[in-house]
Design a protein around this motif. Structure first.
Motif, PDB file in Angstrom:
ATOM      1  N   LEU A 147      57.504  61.639  48.106  1.00  0.00           N
ATOM      2  CA  LEU A 147      56.678  61.512  49.306  1.00  0.00           C
ATOM      3  C   LEU A 147      57.550  61.263  50.535  1.00  0.00           C
ATOM      4  N   ALA A 148      58.518  60.357  50.410  1.00  0.00           N
ATOM      5  CA  ALA A 148      59.411  60.050  51.534  1.00  0.00           C
ATOM      6  C   ALA A 148      60.206  61.290  51.940  1.00  0.00           C
ATOM      7  N   PHE A 149      60.745  62.021  50.962  1.00  0.00           N
ATOM      8  CA  PHE A 149      61.504  63.227  51.285  1.00  0.00           C
ATOM      9  C   PHE A 149      60.593  64.320  51.844  1.00  0.00           C
ATOM     10  N   GLY A 150      59.373  64.426  51.327  1.00  0.00           N
ATOM     11  CA  GLY A 150      58.430  65.413  51.839  1.00  0.00           C
ATOM     12  C   GLY A 150      58.054  65.141  53.285  1.00  0.00           C
ATOM     13  N   VAL A 151      57.798  63.876  53.606  1.00  0.00           N
ATOM     14  CA  VAL A 151      57.482  63.508  54.990  1.00  0.00           C
ATOM     15  C   VAL A 151      58.698  63.761  55.877  1.00  0.00           C
ATOM     16  N   ALA A 152      59.889  63.431  55.381  1.00  0.00           N
ATOM     17  CA  ALA A 152      61.110  63.687  56.159  1.00  0.00           C
ATOM     18  C   ALA A 152      61.285  65.184  56.407  1.00  0.00           C
ATOM     19  N   LEU A 153      61.014  66.021  55.408  1.00  0.00           N
ATOM     20  CA  LEU A 153      61.104  67.472  55.570  1.00  0.00           C
ATOM     21  C   LEU A 153      60.131  67.955  56.646  1.00  0.00           C
ATOM     22  N   TYR A 154      58.912  67.451  56.602  1.00  0.00           N
ATOM     23  CA  TYR A 154      57.908  67.826  57.603  1.00  0.00           C
ATOM     24  C   TYR A 154      58.359  67.416  59.003  1.00  0.00           C
ATOM     25  N   LEU A 155      58.832  66.185  59.145  1.00  0.00           N
ATOM     26  CA  LEU A 155      59.269  65.693  60.452  1.00  0.00           C
ATOM     27  C   LEU A 155      60.492  66.466  60.959  1.00  0.00           C
ATOM     28  N   LEU A 156      61.413  66.801  60.073  1.00  0.00           N
ATOM     29  CA  LEU A 156      62.571  67.608  60.469  1.00  0.00           C
ATOM     30  C   LEU A 156      62.140  69.001  60.931  1.00  0.00           C
ATOM     31  N   THR A 157      61.135  69.565  60.264  1.00  0.00           N
ATOM     32  CA  THR A 157      60.619  70.868  60.676  1.00  0.00           C
ATOM     33  C   THR A 157      59.994  70.786  62.057  1.00  0.00           C
ATOM     34  N   LEU A 158      59.203  69.735  62.297  1.00  0.00           N
ATOM     35  CA  LEU A 158      58.609  69.548  63.622  1.00  0.00           C
ATOM     36  C   LEU A 158      59.683  69.370  64.688  1.00  0.00           C
ATOM     37  N   LEU A 159      60.695  68.579  64.379  1.00  0.00           N
ATOM     38  CA  LEU A 159      61.785  68.346  65.321  1.00  0.00           C
ATOM     39  C   LEU A 159      62.538  69.640  65.626  1.00  0.00           C
ATOM     40  N   ALA A 160      62.848  70.409  64.594  1.00  0.00           N
ATOM     41  CA  ALA A 160      63.552  71.680  64.791  1.00  0.00           C
ATOM     42  C   ALA A 160      62.716  72.633  65.632  1.00  0.00           C
ATOM     43  N   ASN A 161      61.406  72.685  65.373  1.00  0.00           N
ATOM     44  CA  ASN A 161      60.520  73.546  66.168  1.00  0.00           C
ATOM     45  C   ASN A 161      60.507  73.112  67.623  1.00  0.00           C
ATOM     46  N   ALA A 162      60.388  71.822  67.866  1.00  0.00           N
ATOM     47  CA  ALA A 162      60.334  71.317  69.239  1.00  0.00           C
ATOM     48  C   ALA A 162      61.641  71.592  69.967  1.00  0.00           C
ATOM     49  N   LEU A 163      62.760  71.347  69.307  1.00  0.00           N
ATOM     50  CA  LEU A 163      64.053  71.592  69.937  1.00  0.00           C
ATOM     51  C   LEU A 163      64.270  73.075  70.218  1.00  0.00           C
ATOM     52  N   SER A 164      63.848  73.912  69.284  1.00  0.00           N
ATOM     53  CA  SER A 164      63.982  75.353  69.473  1.00  0.00           C
ATOM     54  C   SER A 164      63.114  75.821  70.635  1.00  0.00           C
ATOM     55  N   ALA A 165      61.881  75.315  70.705  1.00  0.00           N
ATOM     56  CA  ALA A 165      60.977  75.706  71.797  1.00  0.00           C
ATOM     57  C   ALA A 165      61.514  75.222  73.133  1.00  0.00           C
ATOM     58  N   LEU A 166      62.010  74.001  73.169  1.00  0.00           N
ATOM     59  CA  LEU A 166      62.555  73.469  74.420  1.00  0.00           C
ATOM     60  C   LEU A 166      63.816  74.220  74.850  1.00  0.00           C
ATOM     61  N   ALA A 167      64.630  74.612  73.891  1.00  0.00           N
ATOM     62  CA  ALA A 167      65.865  75.341  74.211  1.00  0.00           C
ATOM     63  C   ALA A 167      65.574  76.712  74.798  1.00  0.00           C
ATOM     64  N   GLN A 168      64.394  77.254  74.503  1.00  0.00           N
ATOM     65  CA  GLN A 168      64.030  78.576  75.004  1.00  0.00           C
ATOM     66  C   GLN A 168      62.943  78.500  76.072  1.00  0.00           C
ATOM     67  N   GLY A 169      62.586  77.287  76.469  1.00  0.00           N
ATOM     68  CA  GLY A 169      61.508  77.091  77.433  1.00  0.00           C
ATOM     69  C   GLY A 169      61.939  77.325  78.862  1.00  0.00           C
ATOM     70  N   PRO A 170      61.000  77.175  79.803  1.00  0.00           N
ATOM     71  CA  PRO A 170      61.283  77.460  81.213  1.00  0.00           C
ATOM     72  C   PRO A 170      62.379  76.581  81.810  1.00  0.00           C
ATOM     73  N   LEU A 171      62.437  75.307  81.435  1.00  0.00           N
ATOM     74  CA  LEU A 171      63.484  74.443  81.989  1.00  0.00           C
ATOM     75  C   LEU A 171      64.870  74.886  81.543  1.00  0.00           C
ATOM     76  N   ALA A 172      64.981  75.265  80.278  1.00  0.00           N
ATOM     77  CA  ALA A 172      66.279  75.740  79.773  1.00  0.00           C
ATOM     78  C   ALA A 172      66.654  77.061  80.429  1.00  0.00           C
ATOM     79  N   MET A 173      65.682  77.931  80.612  1.00  0.00           N
ATOM     80  CA  MET A 173      65.949  79.222  81.258  1.00  0.00           C
ATOM     81  C   MET A 173      66.405  79.016  82.698  1.00  0.00           C
ATOM     82  N   GLU A 174      65.754  78.077  83.387  1.00  0.00           N
ATOM     83  CA  GLU A 174      66.111  77.773  84.780  1.00  0.00           C
ATOM     84  C   GLU A 174      67.540  77.228  84.850  1.00  0.00           C
ATOM     85  N   ARG A 175      67.875  76.325  83.938  1.00  0.00           N
ATOM     86  CA  ARG A 175      69.208  75.729  83.910  1.00  0.00           C
ATOM     87  C   ARG A 175      70.258  76.785  83.599  1.00  0.00           C
TER      88      ARG A 175
END
Length: 178
Positions: A147-175
């Motif tokens: 359960l702990a590893f499964g929750v960690a996997l889910y949270l890591l997936t969410l984090l990777a998605n958020a970082l990927s979206a932010l890296a390709q988002g309008p603020l990153a494009m502007e920078r």
């Protein structure tokens, strides 16, 4: 060895199940725009876009719940969907259409297609492989580890998605344009 594979499988089922459940529920909340996301991939004939847009989120919720509940057989449709998503993304990236939204379920983080998303789906599919192996049931103490590893996997997936979206988002494009 069998116990470790069982724990890995249970953790993958919980983590990937939560990913499917979250993505399916997000698509259901945004069901008015999801047909456009499906159509943007330009892989289906027009008459199939609406039925796929209706059934895909429901299938994701059902598969997510089944994985989360420990139904090992759900690893097959989950893995096949992840591979299909990876292929659809790779085809569009190859066509030079990486600007379209992946439709991964988080409309507040519009996420253009990327190789990272393709790899993410391939890794998630591979993580489901232990569920296809015959292993003894996971005991209660090891279930908490899974359960702990499964929750960690889910949270890591969410984090990777958020970082990927932010890296390709309008603020990153502007920078990057400066």
């Amino acid at each position: 060895m069998g116990e470790a594979i069982g724990v890995a499988g249970a953790a993958a089922g919980i983590g990937v199940g939560a990913v499917f459940l979250g993505a399916g529920l997000a698509k259901l909340r945004n069901r008015r725009v999801f047909p456009g996301v499906v159509a943007n991939y330009r892989l289906l004939p027009e008459p199939l876009v609406a039925p796929v847009a209706v059934t895909l989120p429901i299938a994701e919720v059902v598969i997510g719940l089944a994985l989360f509940a420990g139904l090992r057989v759900a690893a097959v449709p989950a893995g096949l969907l992840l591979l299909a998503f990876a292929a659809a993304m790779a085809i569009n990236i190859g066509r030079g259409r990486s600007h379209i939204d992946c439709g991964c379920g988080r409309p507040e983080l519009r996420q253009p297609l990327s190789r990272a998303l393709v790899v993410r789906n391939l890794v998630l599919a591979a993580l489901l492989l232990p569920l296809l192996m015959p292993t003894p049931p996971v005991g209660s103490a090891l279930w908490f580890v899974a359960l702990a590893f499964g929750v960690a996997l889910y949270l890591l997936t969410l984090l990777a998605n958020a970082l990927s979206a932010l890296a390709q988002g309008p603020l990153a494009m502007e920078r990057n344009s400066r």
